[in-house]
Design a protein around this motif. Structure first.
Motif: not given
Length: 64
Positions: A6-19
């Motif tokens: 994530c460019s905001n909090c640097f978490s690797p827990r990102i996923s596609p938004y609304m597919g």
């Protein structure tokens, strides 16, 4: 293996938004930030080194 965070909090827990129906966007599962930009690191060691350099993680709490 590269790691996108994530460019905001640097978490690797990102996923596609609304597919990807709204274009290539990601949502962070930790801070719920929606973005078209992610940050990519070569590996987990590079991410940890970056977080330590920025003072966002205490090196004494990391496990070997």
């Amino acid at each position: 293996m590269t790691i996108e965070v994530c460019s905001n909090c640097f978490s690797p827990r990102i996923s596609p938004y609304m597919g990807y129906e709204t274009g290539k966007r990601f949502i962070c599962q930790d801070c719920e930030h929606i973005s078209v930009v992610t940050i990519e690191f070569q590996d987990i060691a590079a991410l940890v080194a970056f977080l330590q350099e920025k003072g966002l993680v205490d090196p004494n709490t990391l496990r070997e």
